[in-house]
Design a protein around this motif. Structure first.
Motif, short mmCIF file in Angstrom:
data_model
loop_
_atom_site.label_atom_id
_atom_site.label_comp_id
_atom_site.label_asym_id
_atom_site.label_seq_id
_atom_site.Cartn_x
_atom_site.Cartn_y
_atom_site.Cartn_z
N LYS A 1 14.91 38.51 -41.81
CA LYS A 1 16.34 38.72 -42.07
C LYS A 1 17.18 37.73 -41.28
CE LYS A 1 16.05 43.16 -41.18
NZ LYS A 1 16.39 44.57 -40.93
N GLU A 2 16.78 37.46 -40.05
CA GLU A 2 17.50 36.48 -39.24
C GLU A 2 17.46 35.12 -39.90
OE1 GLU A 2 16.83 34.51 -34.84
OE2 GLU A 2 16.67 36.69 -35.04
N ASN A 3 16.30 34.75 -40.46
CA ASN A 3 16.17 33.46 -41.14
C ASN A 3 17.06 33.42 -42.38
OD1 ASN A 3 14.74 30.83 -41.61
ND2 ASN A 3 14.07 31.91 -43.45
N LEU A 4 17.13 34.53 -43.13
CA LEU A 4 17.98 34.57 -44.32
C LEU A 4 19.46 34.42 -43.95
CD1 LEU A 4 16.42 37.43 -46.48
CD2 LEU A 4 16.42 34.99 -46.97
N VAL A 5 19.89 35.11 -42.90
CA VAL A 5 21.29 35.03 -42.50
C VAL A 5 21.65 33.62 -42.05
CG1 VAL A 5 23.00 35.86 -40.84
CG2 VAL A 5 21.42 37.47 -41.89
N LEU A 6 20.73 32.95 -41.38
CA LEU A 6 21.02 31.61 -40.88
C LEU A 6 20.82 30.53 -41.94
CD1 LEU A 6 19.44 31.89 -37.34
CD2 LEU A 6 21.84 31.43 -37.84
N ASN A 7 19.70 30.58 -42.67
CA ASN A 7 19.33 29.48 -43.58
C ASN A 7 19.41 29.83 -45.05
OD1 ASN A 7 18.59 27.53 -41.53
ND2 ASN A 7 16.83 28.84 -41.11
N GLY A 8 19.46 31.14 -45.40
CA GLY A 8 19.47 31.52 -46.79
C GLY A 8 18.14 31.26 -47.46
N THR B 1 26.65 27.31 -45.69
CA THR B 1 27.91 27.80 -46.24
C THR B 1 29.04 26.85 -45.90
OG1 THR B 1 27.22 30.12 -46.14
CG2 THR B 1 29.58 29.70 -46.19
N ASN C 1 23.06 32.08 -49.25
CA ASN C 1 23.07 30.71 -48.76
C ASN C 1 22.74 30.61 -47.28
OD1 ASN C 1 23.79 29.55 -51.24
ND2 ASN C 1 25.95 29.98 -50.88
N GLY C 2 23.19 31.58 -46.49
CA GLY C 2 23.01 31.49 -45.05
C GLY C 2 24.15 30.74 -44.39
#
Length: 408
Positions: A238-245, A258, A253-254
């Protein structure tokens, strides 16, 4: 008033008293200490009554069902909310798991479904003896640097819930502040917001592990595996998704992908560049509270090892304890942040909304697992990601930061 409401009222009064004492920067008075002890005794009595009422309710359900506690066929937990101190404990407290455990070692085939798992905070936050207790109480929006709690990147953003599979939302690009003093009868000012339409699509995150049937039947072992492996892996993803999408169509997108975040070029060294990022944020978003500086562990190490001309460490000495900050802003490390970049800002406008609560399933309906006494344990949940105000976050390039002595 119900027992739960009485208990909630006592806790609210206790927290209000603690907040008042903290705001007045004083210890509790003798009268307040007596009151707290009285509230504590009442709370203990209420908790015991609530526990007995819950046990009686479960006993009634068992009797009403004809006493068939063992059940027949595969134990499948219906969709409901299970609450405990950890996701592993919530899983092992479900009826589906208890039925499986009671049927061991003859409980194959395995089919356990636990949906809607939630964890709860420490039920007695004033007790320092319980795991997870927070001491002292900290006002909302204030970072406690004296008694710091372990911080992660996901703890910085806003976590919530949603029932939507897809949302179009207004992403705030800029704000024109026209606030001013006006006289009676004068035309009132009007501030303007510049927005862009953004989309949020629900996505599922999942992970699984294989365990032996003996491991699955031991509630302590499977609970620790769920808490230490599955939920940790999900949090990292989830941390990777929030940062990098994800980079695909209809996928998040992350932050790093963005448009609208402040881009800060490298200047002189890491410290100077981060200072520029903080200053530009404060100039761009007046009144912003810079929440944290988030960096890769390797860059954080470079910062820790920076020395002056006399070979003295600029930050905390290697054997010192205390808060790790930069210009008074807490430093948080994340291996997901690319080396050479630092994120600075207020991350509250990033919203990770849970659509489907965590579900944990265990099953062995395939020949290979059944023959080897193995069970596949899978955890999954569903989220939407919205980045409301990108300009509250600055992305600073520190790739040119020196690794040797600084000229400070």
């Amino acid at each position: 008033m119900s027992l739960q409401e009485e208990l909630k009222d006592i806790l609210a009064q206790t927290n209000s008293l603690a907040k008042k004492a903290q705001e007045e920067k004083r210890e509790f008075t003798d009268e307040e200490n007596d009151q707290i002890l009285e509230w504590k005794q009442k709370a203990d009595v209420l908790r015991e009554r609530i526990r007995k009422a819950d046990e009686a309710n479960e006993a009634f359900k068992s009797l009403a069902a004809g006493g068939d506690s063992q059940g027949k066929g595969s134990p499948v937990e219906p969709a409901r909310t299970a609450v405990a101190k950890s996701y592993g404990q919530a899983f092992t407290e479900t009826k589906a798991y208890k039925n499986f455990q009671s049927n061991q070692p003859h409980g194959t085939p395995v089919s356990i479904t636990a949906r809607g798992l939630h964890v709860k905070a420490d039920p007695d936050p004033l007790s320092t003896g319980l795991p997870g207790a927070i001491v002292p109480q900290v006002l909302p929006g204030v970072t406690d640097l004296t008694y710091p709690q372990p911080n992660t990147f996901l703890s910085l953003i806003t976590l919530g819930t949603t029932t939507s599979q897809f949302l179009k939302y207004r992403q705030l690009v800029s704000v024109t502040n026209n606030a001013k003093k006006v006289k009676e009868g004068d035309l009132k000012p009007l501030s303007t917001l510049s927005t862009a339409v953004a989309e949020a699509h629900a996505f599922t995150v999942a992970d699984g592990i294989k365990v032996t049937n003996q491991e699955l039947a031991d509630d302590g072992v499977i609970s620790s595996l769920i808490d230490s492996v599955l939920t940790r892996n999900l949090a990292s993803y989830k941390e990777n998704l929030v940062l990098n999408g994800m980079g695909g169509t209809d996928e998040p997108n992350g932050i790093l992908n963005t448009a609208g975040t402040l881009q800060i070029p490298f200047d002189t060294d890491m410290v100077t560049t981060v200072s520029h990022a903080i200053t530009q944020l404060q100039q761009t978003v007046p009144g912003i509270g810079v929440q944290a500086v988030v960096m890769n562990p390797a860059d954080n190490e470079t910062l820790n090892l920076m020395k002056d001309k006399n070979d003295r460490f600029l930050s905390n000495a290697p054997f010192a304890t205390g808060p790790f900050t930069l210009f008074g802003v807490p430093r948080i490390t994340s291996s997901i942040v690319p080396q050479g970049k630092v994120l600075v800002g207020d991350f509250h406008s990033v919203q990770l909304l849970q659509k489907t609560p965590l579900s944990i399933l265990a099953f062995n309906q395939n020949e290979d697992d059944a023959r080897h006494n193995l069970t596949y344990v899978r955890a999954e949940e569903e989220y939407l990601l919205m980045i409301r105000e990108p300009k509250r976050i600055a992305v600073a390039a520190i790739a040119g930061a020196p690794s040797g002595n600084a000229s400070h």
